[in-house]
Design an enzyme around this catalytic site. Sequence first.
Site, PDB file in Angstrom:
ATOM      1  N   ASN A  91     -45.767  19.750  25.831  1.00  0.00           N
ATOM      2  CA  ASN A  91     -46.179  21.184  25.096  1.00  0.00           C
ATOM      3  C   ASN A  91     -44.692  21.682  24.602  1.00  0.00           C
ATOM      4  O   ASN A  91     -44.219  22.306  25.569  1.00  0.00           O
ATOM      5  CB  ASN A  91     -47.076  21.899  26.132  1.00  0.00           C
ATOM      6  CG  ASN A  91     -47.402  23.234  25.550  1.00  0.00           C
ATOM      7  OD1 ASN A  91     -46.573  23.933  24.819  1.00  0.00           O
ATOM      8  ND2 ASN A  91     -48.496  23.683  25.941  1.00  0.00           N
ATOM      9  N   ASP A 119     -48.964  21.992  35.461  1.00  0.00           N
ATOM     10  CA  ASP A 119     -50.017  22.125  35.043  1.00  0.00           C
ATOM     11  C   ASP A 119     -50.614  23.607  35.133  1.00  0.00           C
ATOM     12  O   ASP A 119     -50.404  24.149  35.954  1.00  0.00           O
ATOM     13  CB  ASP A 119     -51.388  21.027  35.809  1.00  0.00           C
ATOM     14  CG  ASP A 119     -52.538  20.707  34.987  1.00  0.00           C
ATOM     15  OD1 ASP A 119     -52.327  20.273  33.897  1.00  0.00           O
ATOM     16  OD2 ASP A 119     -53.493  21.413  35.410  1.00  0.00           O
ATOM     17  N   PHE A 125     -47.768  30.946  23.315  1.00  0.00           N
ATOM     18  CA  PHE A 125     -48.517  29.989  22.702  1.00  0.00           C
ATOM     19  C   PHE A 125     -49.788  29.865  23.242  1.00  0.00           C
ATOM     20  O   PHE A 125     -50.062  31.165  24.204  1.00  0.00           O
ATOM     21  CB  PHE A 125     -48.049  28.571  23.188  1.00  0.00           C
ATOM     22  CG  PHE A 125     -47.727  28.105  24.545  1.00  0.00           C
ATOM     23  CD1 PHE A 125     -48.808  27.487  25.245  1.00  0.00           C
ATOM     24  CD2 PHE A 125     -46.720  28.696  25.320  1.00  0.00           C
ATOM     25  CE1 PHE A 125     -48.681  27.343  26.828  1.00  0.00           C
ATOM     26  CE2 PHE A 125     -46.520  28.518  26.763  1.00  0.00           C
ATOM     27  CZ  PHE A 125     -47.569  27.508  27.199  1.00  0.00           C
ATOM     28  N   TYR A 170     -53.112  30.760  24.860  1.00  0.00           N
ATOM     29  CA  TYR A 170     -53.971  32.004  25.005  1.00  0.00           C
ATOM     30  C   TYR A 170     -53.260  33.309  24.744  1.00  0.00           C
ATOM     31  O   TYR A 170     -53.951  34.253  25.171  1.00  0.00           O
ATOM     32  CB  TYR A 170     -54.776  31.927  26.046  1.00  0.00           C
ATOM     33  CG  TYR A 170     -55.998  30.854  26.202  1.00  0.00           C
ATOM     34  CD1 TYR A 170     -57.022  30.974  25.442  1.00  0.00           C
ATOM     35  CD2 TYR A 170     -55.595  29.414  26.792  1.00  0.00           C
ATOM     36  CE1 TYR A 170     -58.022  29.913  25.716  1.00  0.00           C
ATOM     37  CE2 TYR A 170     -56.262  28.608  26.888  1.00  0.00           C
ATOM     38  CZ  TYR A 170     -57.691  28.739  26.312  1.00  0.00           C
ATOM     39  OH  TYR A 170     -58.419  27.499  26.224  1.00  0.00           O
ATOM     40  N   ASP A 171     -51.855  33.279  24.714  1.00  0.00           N
ATOM     41  CA  ASP A 171     -51.116  34.514  24.839  1.00  0.00           C
ATOM     42  C   ASP A 171     -51.362  35.816  23.715  1.00  0.00           C
ATOM     43  O   ASP A 171     -51.571  36.593  24.269  1.00  0.00           O
ATOM     44  CB  ASP A 171     -49.578  34.271  24.456  1.00  0.00           C
ATOM     45  CG  ASP A 171     -48.922  33.517  25.825  1.00  0.00           C
ATOM     46  OD1 ASP A 171     -49.205  34.002  26.734  1.00  0.00           O
ATOM     47  OD2 ASP A 171     -48.030  32.661  25.602  1.00  0.00           O
ATOM     48  N   HIS A 184     -46.886  33.477  35.389  1.00  0.00           N
ATOM     49  CA  HIS A 184     -47.135  32.494  36.085  1.00  0.00           C
ATOM     50  C   HIS A 184     -45.985  31.259  36.301  1.00  0.00           C
ATOM     51  O   HIS A 184     -45.677  30.872  37.351  1.00  0.00           O
ATOM     52  CB  HIS A 184     -48.484  31.747  35.954  1.00  0.00           C
ATOM     53  CG  HIS A 184     -48.688  31.215  34.386  1.00  0.00           C
ATOM     54  ND1 HIS A 184     -48.266  32.162  33.406  1.00  0.00           N
ATOM     55  CD2 HIS A 184     -49.047  30.134  33.822  1.00  0.00           C
ATOM     56  CE1 HIS A 184     -48.409  31.407  32.182  1.00  0.00           C
ATOM     57  NE2 HIS A 184     -49.071  30.410  32.536  1.00  0.00           N
TER      58      HIS A 184
HETATM   59  P1  ITT Z   1     -48.692  18.983  28.955  1.00  0.00           P
HETATM   60  O1  ITT Z   1     -49.909  18.650  29.831  1.00  0.00           O
HETATM   61  O2  ITT Z   1     -48.055  17.951  28.094  1.00  0.00           O
HETATM   62  O3  ITT Z   1     -47.772  19.829  29.976  1.00  0.00           O
HETATM   63  P2  ITT Z   1     -50.547  20.766  27.982  1.00  0.00           P
HETATM   64  O4  ITT Z   1     -50.512  22.077  26.956  1.00  0.00           O
HETATM   65  O5  ITT Z   1     -51.711  19.907  27.850  1.00  0.00           O
HETATM   66  O6  ITT Z   1     -49.242  20.013  27.908  1.00  0.00           O
HETATM   67  P3  ITT Z   1     -51.825  21.681  30.184  1.00  0.00           P
HETATM   68  O7  ITT Z   1     -52.606  20.435  30.453  1.00  0.00           O
HETATM   69  O8  ITT Z   1     -51.328  22.215  31.619  1.00  0.00           O
HETATM   70  O9  ITT Z   1     -50.875  21.510  29.363  1.00  0.00           O
HETATM   71  O10 ITT Z   1     -52.769  22.962  29.525  1.00  0.00           O
HETATM   72  C1  ITT Z   1     -52.367  24.154  29.734  1.00  0.00           C
HETATM   73  C2  ITT Z   1     -53.149  25.104  29.028  1.00  0.00           C
HETATM   74  O11 ITT Z   1     -53.171  26.380  29.261  1.00  0.00           O
HETATM   75  C3  ITT Z   1     -52.064  25.226  27.613  1.00  0.00           C
HETATM   76  O12 ITT Z   1     -52.300  24.248  26.461  1.00  0.00           O
HETATM   77  C4  ITT Z   1     -52.544  26.696  27.154  1.00  0.00           C
HETATM   78  O13 ITT Z   1     -53.937  26.390  26.240  1.00  0.00           O
HETATM   79  C5  ITT Z   1     -52.743  27.281  28.318  1.00  0.00           C
HETATM   80  N1  ITT Z   1     -51.658  28.115  29.073  1.00  0.00           N
HETATM   81  C6  ITT Z   1     -50.853  27.838  29.997  1.00  0.00           C
HETATM   82  N2  ITT Z   1     -50.045  28.271  30.031  1.00  0.00           N
HETATM   83  C7  ITT Z   1     -49.983  29.289  29.013  1.00  0.00           C
HETATM   84  C8  ITT Z   1     -49.339  30.411  28.881  1.00  0.00           C
HETATM   85  O14 ITT Z   1     -48.120  30.784  29.489  1.00  0.00           O
HETATM   86  N3  ITT Z   1     -49.626  30.966  27.592  1.00  0.00           N
HETATM   87  C9  ITT Z   1     -50.727  30.757  27.086  1.00  0.00           C
HETATM   88  N4  ITT Z   1     -51.669  29.670  27.420  1.00  0.00           N
HETATM   89  C10 ITT Z   1     -51.101  29.160  28.350  1.00  0.00           C
END
Ligand code: ITT
Length: 235
Positions: free
Chosen positions: A18, A79, A187, A189-190, A216
């Site tokens: 990501n 995660d 990115f 849900y921000d 977080h």
């Molecule tokens: P990786 O698994 O490759 O790290 P990913 O985006 O699939 O990338 P996750 O499985 O941890 O990662 O999913 C996290 C999701 O939660 C992310 O795609 C966002 O939709 C949301 N999210 C997490 N942190 C966020 C943040 O700081 N701001 C906004 N949305 C967030």
Amino acid sequence: MNRLVEYDMSTIVLATQNPGKVAELRSLLQDSSIEILGLSDLSDSFPEPDETGQTFLENATIKAQEYAKLTGKHCLADDSGLMIDAIGGRPGVISSHYAFNGETDGRAAALSRQQRDEHNIDRVLAELDGVELEDRSARFVCVMVLADPSGEVIATSEGTFEGRIGFPIDEPNAIPSETVPRGDHGFGYDPIFLVHPDYLQTSAELEPAEKNAISHRGAAVRAMIEHIKGLALDS
Ligand code: ITT
């Protein structure tokens, strides 16, 4: 002597695909003495591990271990996800593919990350239809796992970020500071996450450094750095 290097952890790979997370993690770790690499610094493409866990910790562990084995380096995985109280803590571990019920293949696979984020936001806003503002409390959660090059977990940490989900922009009677999506940073849900305690800005309206200071992911990274310093001292 540099204690982190003393533990032979001169390099850590950010085990995420990501780009939003990579940017935040790089910035949060820039003052550490460790060289930080993204997966793209090592290869054009890595297979994405199946996130089959039921918890953030299980999924972060899967990612840290898989990428450590693939890269032969220390890997730091995050995660994370959004937990909304009014809908039983969803989207939770399926935050990245909520609009697709957590399915990563099929329709979701044909979309860009940004398109998926837009669908996820639409689903969350639709599910909260009719819910009063004070009942829209939510938090981002981040669990981090650091694995050594053999895939052994050597440290974990976590952080949370409190807020609430705003009303859709065309909601009747909502005042402008409550309406979302808003903001160009971040990115996921921000753009719909109104930040505690004032709930006047979304986390997408915060400058990156402002978000990192209270997010977080920022909290989890700071706790992880303390763990790493402890590892260096123990070695
Ligand atoms: P990786 O698994 O490759 O790290 P990913 O985006 O699939 O990338 P996750 O499985 O941890 O990662 O999913 C996290 C999701 O939660 C992310 O795609 C966002 O939709 C949301 N999210 C997490 N942190 C966020 C943040 O700081 N701001 C906004 N949305 C967030």
